[in-house]
Design an enzyme around this catalytic site. Structure first.
Site, PDB file in Angstrom:
ATOM      1  N   PRO A  19      -2.519  35.916 -54.031  1.00  0.00           N
ATOM      2  CA  PRO A  19      -1.483  35.936 -52.996  1.00  0.00           C
ATOM      3  C   PRO A  19      -1.013  34.519 -52.728  1.00  0.00           C
ATOM      4  O   PRO A  19      -1.829  33.609 -52.617  1.00  0.00           O
ATOM      5  CB  PRO A  19      -2.220  36.507 -51.771  1.00  0.00           C
ATOM      6  CG  PRO A  19      -3.664  36.255 -52.029  1.00  0.00           C
ATOM      7  CD  PRO A  19      -3.855  36.235 -53.507  1.00  0.00           C
ATOM      8  N   GLN A  88      -1.317  42.154 -49.320  1.00  0.00           N
ATOM      9  CA  GLN A  88      -2.229  41.335 -48.516  1.00  0.00           C
ATOM     10  C   GLN A  88      -1.682  41.148 -47.108  1.00  0.00           C
ATOM     11  O   GLN A  88      -0.515  40.772 -46.947  1.00  0.00           O
ATOM     12  CB  GLN A  88      -2.443  39.948 -49.122  1.00  0.00           C
ATOM     13  CG  GLN A  88      -3.556  39.219 -48.361  1.00  0.00           C
ATOM     14  CD  GLN A  88      -3.694  37.752 -48.671  1.00  0.00           C
ATOM     15  OE1 GLN A  88      -2.764  36.980 -48.450  1.00  0.00           O
ATOM     16  NE2 GLN A  88      -4.855  37.346 -49.150  1.00  0.00           N
ATOM     17  N   CYS A 117      -7.228  31.808 -44.991  1.00  0.00           N
ATOM     18  CA  CYS A 117      -6.169  30.844 -44.671  1.00  0.00           C
ATOM     19  C   CYS A 117      -6.640  29.869 -43.586  1.00  0.00           C
ATOM     20  O   CYS A 117      -7.012  30.282 -42.491  1.00  0.00           O
ATOM     21  CB  CYS A 117      -4.911  31.584 -44.199  1.00  0.00           C
ATOM     22  SG  CYS A 117      -3.577  30.431 -43.850  1.00  0.00           S
ATOM     23  N   LYS A 156     -10.215  38.626 -48.947  1.00  0.00           N
ATOM     24  CA  LYS A 156     -10.302  37.333 -49.641  1.00  0.00           C
ATOM     25  C   LYS A 156     -10.891  36.336 -48.662  1.00  0.00           C
ATOM     26  O   LYS A 156     -10.337  36.139 -47.565  1.00  0.00           O
ATOM     27  CB  LYS A 156      -8.908  36.910 -50.095  1.00  0.00           C
ATOM     28  CG  LYS A 156      -8.847  35.560 -50.795  1.00  0.00           C
ATOM     29  CD  LYS A 156      -7.519  35.409 -51.535  1.00  0.00           C
ATOM     30  CE  LYS A 156      -7.343  34.035 -52.153  1.00  0.00           C
ATOM     31  NZ  LYS A 156      -6.816  33.048 -51.206  1.00  0.00           N
ATOM     32  N   ASN A 215     -11.948  32.764 -57.398  1.00  0.00           N
ATOM     33  CA  ASN A 215     -10.678  32.074 -57.163  1.00  0.00           C
ATOM     34  C   ASN A 215     -10.945  30.601 -56.861  1.00  0.00           C
ATOM     35  O   ASN A 215     -11.984  30.257 -56.307  1.00  0.00           O
ATOM     36  CB  ASN A 215      -9.940  32.758 -55.991  1.00  0.00           C
ATOM     37  CG  ASN A 215      -8.698  31.994 -55.555  1.00  0.00           C
ATOM     38  OD1 ASN A 215      -8.626  31.513 -54.437  1.00  0.00           O
ATOM     39  ND2 ASN A 215      -7.735  31.874 -56.454  1.00  0.00           N
ATOM     40  N   ARG A 244      -2.455  28.465 -58.232  1.00  0.00           N
ATOM     41  CA  ARG A 244      -1.571  27.352 -58.596  1.00  0.00           C
ATOM     42  C   ARG A 244      -1.198  27.314 -60.076  1.00  0.00           C
ATOM     43  O   ARG A 244      -0.036  27.066 -60.420  1.00  0.00           O
ATOM     44  CB  ARG A 244      -2.200  26.014 -58.171  1.00  0.00           C
ATOM     45  CG  ARG A 244      -2.138  25.784 -56.656  1.00  0.00           C
ATOM     46  CD  ARG A 244      -3.078  24.695 -56.240  1.00  0.00           C
ATOM     47  NE  ARG A 244      -4.450  25.011 -56.586  1.00  0.00           N
ATOM     48  CZ  ARG A 244      -5.418  24.115 -56.800  1.00  0.00           C
ATOM     49  NH1 ARG A 244      -5.153  22.837 -56.684  1.00  0.00           N
ATOM     50  NH2 ARG A 244      -6.647  24.502 -57.107  1.00  0.00           N
TER      51      ARG A 244
HETATM   52  C1  FNR Z   1      -1.791  29.875 -51.273  1.00  0.00           C
HETATM   53  N1  FNR Z   1      -2.953  30.574 -50.967  1.00  0.00           N
HETATM   54  C2  FNR Z   1      -2.879  31.777 -50.290  1.00  0.00           C
HETATM   55  N2  FNR Z   1      -3.992  32.556 -50.127  1.00  0.00           N
HETATM   56  C3  FNR Z   1      -3.908  33.768 -49.554  1.00  0.00           C
HETATM   57  O1  FNR Z   1      -4.921  34.479 -49.464  1.00  0.00           O
HETATM   58  N3  FNR Z   1      -2.710  34.215 -49.061  1.00  0.00           N
HETATM   59  C4  FNR Z   1      -1.569  33.491 -49.158  1.00  0.00           C
HETATM   60  O2  FNR Z   1      -0.497  33.956 -48.752  1.00  0.00           O
HETATM   61  C5  FNR Z   1      -1.638  32.204 -49.762  1.00  0.00           C
HETATM   62  N4  FNR Z   1      -0.518  31.404 -49.891  1.00  0.00           N
HETATM   63  C6  FNR Z   1      -0.553  30.295 -50.703  1.00  0.00           C
HETATM   64  C7  FNR Z   1       0.626  29.616 -51.008  1.00  0.00           C
HETATM   65  C8  FNR Z   1       0.594  28.558 -51.901  1.00  0.00           C
HETATM   66  C9  FNR Z   1       1.872  27.859 -52.238  1.00  0.00           C
HETATM   67  C10 FNR Z   1      -0.620  28.144 -52.471  1.00  0.00           C
HETATM   68  C11 FNR Z   1      -0.673  27.003 -53.445  1.00  0.00           C
HETATM   69  C12 FNR Z   1      -1.801  28.785 -52.142  1.00  0.00           C
HETATM   70  C13 FNR Z   1      -4.247  30.163 -51.558  1.00  0.00           C
HETATM   71  C14 FNR Z   1      -4.369  30.705 -52.974  1.00  0.00           C
HETATM   72  O3  FNR Z   1      -4.270  32.114 -53.029  1.00  0.00           O
HETATM   73  C15 FNR Z   1      -5.693  30.290 -53.623  1.00  0.00           C
HETATM   74  O4  FNR Z   1      -6.750  30.758 -52.842  1.00  0.00           O
HETATM   75  C16 FNR Z   1      -5.845  28.775 -53.789  1.00  0.00           C
HETATM   76  O5  FNR Z   1      -4.659  28.154 -54.222  1.00  0.00           O
HETATM   77  C17 FNR Z   1      -6.963  28.461 -54.798  1.00  0.00           C
HETATM   78  O6  FNR Z   1      -6.711  29.078 -56.059  1.00  0.00           O
HETATM   79  P1  FNR Z   1      -6.175  28.235 -57.335  1.00  0.00           P
HETATM   80  O7  FNR Z   1      -4.885  27.612 -56.916  1.00  0.00           O
HETATM   81  O8  FNR Z   1      -7.189  27.166 -57.596  1.00  0.00           O
HETATM   82  O9  FNR Z   1      -6.063  29.212 -58.444  1.00  0.00           O
END
Ligand code: FNR
Length: 441
Positions: A19, A88, A117, A156, A215, A244
């Site tokens: 998400p 979500q 978050c 999550k 994650n 990302r």
């Molecule tokens: C996020 N993340 C995030 N997590 C979540 O549970 N709901 C959300 O709406 C968001 N929004 C969000 C926006 C952006 C621009 C980023 C970069 C990240 C967190 C994301 O889902 C994840 O947990 C982290 O970025 C770590 O995973 P990666 O990036 O290492 O694969």
């Protein structure tokens, strides 16, 4: 990896688009599915906002829209992702969560609660990581959802300061009957640049029986497709969720390897146009994909863009005759065009017939790919109907957008409303390989 025979979502051995606010809207989710993701999460949507929404069937875009009282589209989905999309939500209240879950459950494959978050807007309402220090509330929300809906429920989380506390919490979460738990391997105060704690995710995976979705591996471990499996092995998790790395290049899910940014960007733009994405969401996603080239003249212009038109000037969208014909049918309220494509056994070449308003149109083109012959047939049909076939003049925009909401509402919402095509007067050069072939007709 997709198991088409299972209608109930299974969280084992899956590649998952995480998400992400702004990024996790319909165009990116569809693109990730095209490239090989098995499950896609929508961006976090807040229960209070969703509760005001009405479910609307959007016949122009062929989507289901959840529209707020001020006409903003908060969540947009479509048939293609129905068995793959997890909704979500951000919530701190079990009954509100249940109301929202019941509202959307027939349009999605699963429901997830965000407990990871760290942002103030989330925690001050008791949502996000604030929930992690209130396990009674976590239990109330998750058990209410599990008992109250038929679709699988997940959550999550982030890891807690101690491993023991984290495992205890995940075991409590497991007892609520959730289908899986996604673990972002960082603590609440840790930022994306801090190393991800693979060992802690591994210890959790080994302590519980439900699938653990790992994650947090982007950048450090997940740089390309192979990194997804490497991260899974390092964490001993059932599945991997990528944020990302997928935002920078959603073709990360492609077994055959990453595609160049320009190609991915064009494919993303086609979906963004098709599903009437708000320009600010489109721009955000394009900037993320171009992040290393943002200093170029074109990158700077994209950064400064204030409308879809300004984005398209820099990145002329790839509009195909099939898209034009489909849009025209939608506008005329006709059933969508039906293509019947056959292969000639003697030379294995294809030919296609399209039916529009009960009339059949066919081209004399026989080609080795279905794609080319269907586009040729669409051109024949468009020309027979006296419509432009899509060779559009540079700089002009093929779509007219009816805005249902204004710019400041763009973030955290899916789109803007309906899209229609002004097919008669628009011309634009189309660079797609297949189109070059088609246009030689
Ligand atoms: C996020 N993340 C995030 N997590 C979540 O549970 N709901 C959300 O709406 C968001 N929004 C969000 C926006 C952006 C621009 C980023 C970069 C990240 C967190 C994301 O889902 C994840 O947990 C982290 O970025 C770590 O995973 P990666 O990036 O290492 O694969």
């Amino acid at each position: 990896m997709i198991d088409q025979t299972v209608s109930r979502l299974c969280y084992r051995n899956k590649m998952i688009l995480a998400p992400m606010v702004r990024v996790g809207t319909l165009p990116m989710r569809l693109l990730a599915l095209d490239y090989g993701a098995d499950i896609v999460y929508c961006e976090e949507l807040i229960d209070l906002k969703m509760i005001q929404c009405k479910r609307v069937v959007n016949e122009v875009l062929d989507t289901i829209d959840y529209v707020a009282s001020d006409e903003r589209v908060i969540f947009r989905t479509c048939e293609r992702e129905k068995n793959h999309v997890v909704f979500q939500m951000g919530t701190a209240d079990a009954q509100r969560a249940l109301t929202v879950a019941r509202l959307v459950e027939n349009d999605v494959a699963g429901i997830d609660v965000n407990m990871g978050c760290p942002k103030e807007y989330s925690t001050k309402g008791g949502m996000g990581v604030a929930l992690l220090s209130n396990p009674d509330k976590i239990e109330a929300i998750l058990s209410t959802l599990v008992k109250g809906i038929t679709k699988p429920v997940t959550c999550k989380i982030r890891i807690l300061p101690s491993l023991e506390d984290t495992i205890q919490l995940v075991k409590r979460i497991e007892r609520t009957g959730v289908a899986a738990v996604a673990v972002h391997g960082r603590r609440k105060e840790e930022r994306p640049q801090h190393p991800v704690h693979c060992d802690i995710i591994k210890a959790i995976s080994e302590a519980v029986s439900i699938p653990v979705i790992a994650n947090g591996g982007s950048q450090e471990i997940i740089k390309e497709y192979a990194g997804i499996e490497e991260f899974r092995q390092l964490t001993n998790a059932s599945s991997v969720m990528v944020a990302r790395a997928a935002m920078w290049n959603p073709s990360i899910f492609r077994r055959e390897g990453l595609l160049p940014a320009e190609k991915v960007l064009k494919e993303y733009l086609s979906y963004a146009i098709k599903y009437d994405s708000h320009y600010s969401n489109t721009k955000y996603c394009l900037c993320q994909m171009l992040r290393e080239k943002l200093e170029s003249a074109q990158g700077k212009k994209l950064h400064a863009a204030q409308s879809n038109e300004e984005i398209w000037r820099e990145y002329p969208p790839q509009i195909t005759p099939k898209m034009i014909l489909l849009e025209w049918c939608r506008k005329q309220k006709l059933p969508q065009p039906v293509y019947v494509t056959v292969q000639r056994p003697s030379d294995r070449l294809f030919n296609s017939v399209v039916t529009v308003a009960d009339k059949n149109y066919s081209s004399s083109c026989w080609d080795k790919t279905k794609k080319v012959v269907e586009q040729s047939t669409a051109i024949v049909c468009l020309r027979s109907l006296g419509l432009s076939d899509g060779r559009l003049c540079e700089g002009e925009n093929p779509f007219t957008h009816k805005r249902k909401r204004d710019e400041e509402h763009a973030s955290n919402t899916e789109s803007t409303g309906s899209t229609s095509l002004d097919t008669n007067k628009k011309k634009q050069s189309i660079t797609d390989e297949n189109m070059t072939t088609d246009f030689r007709l």
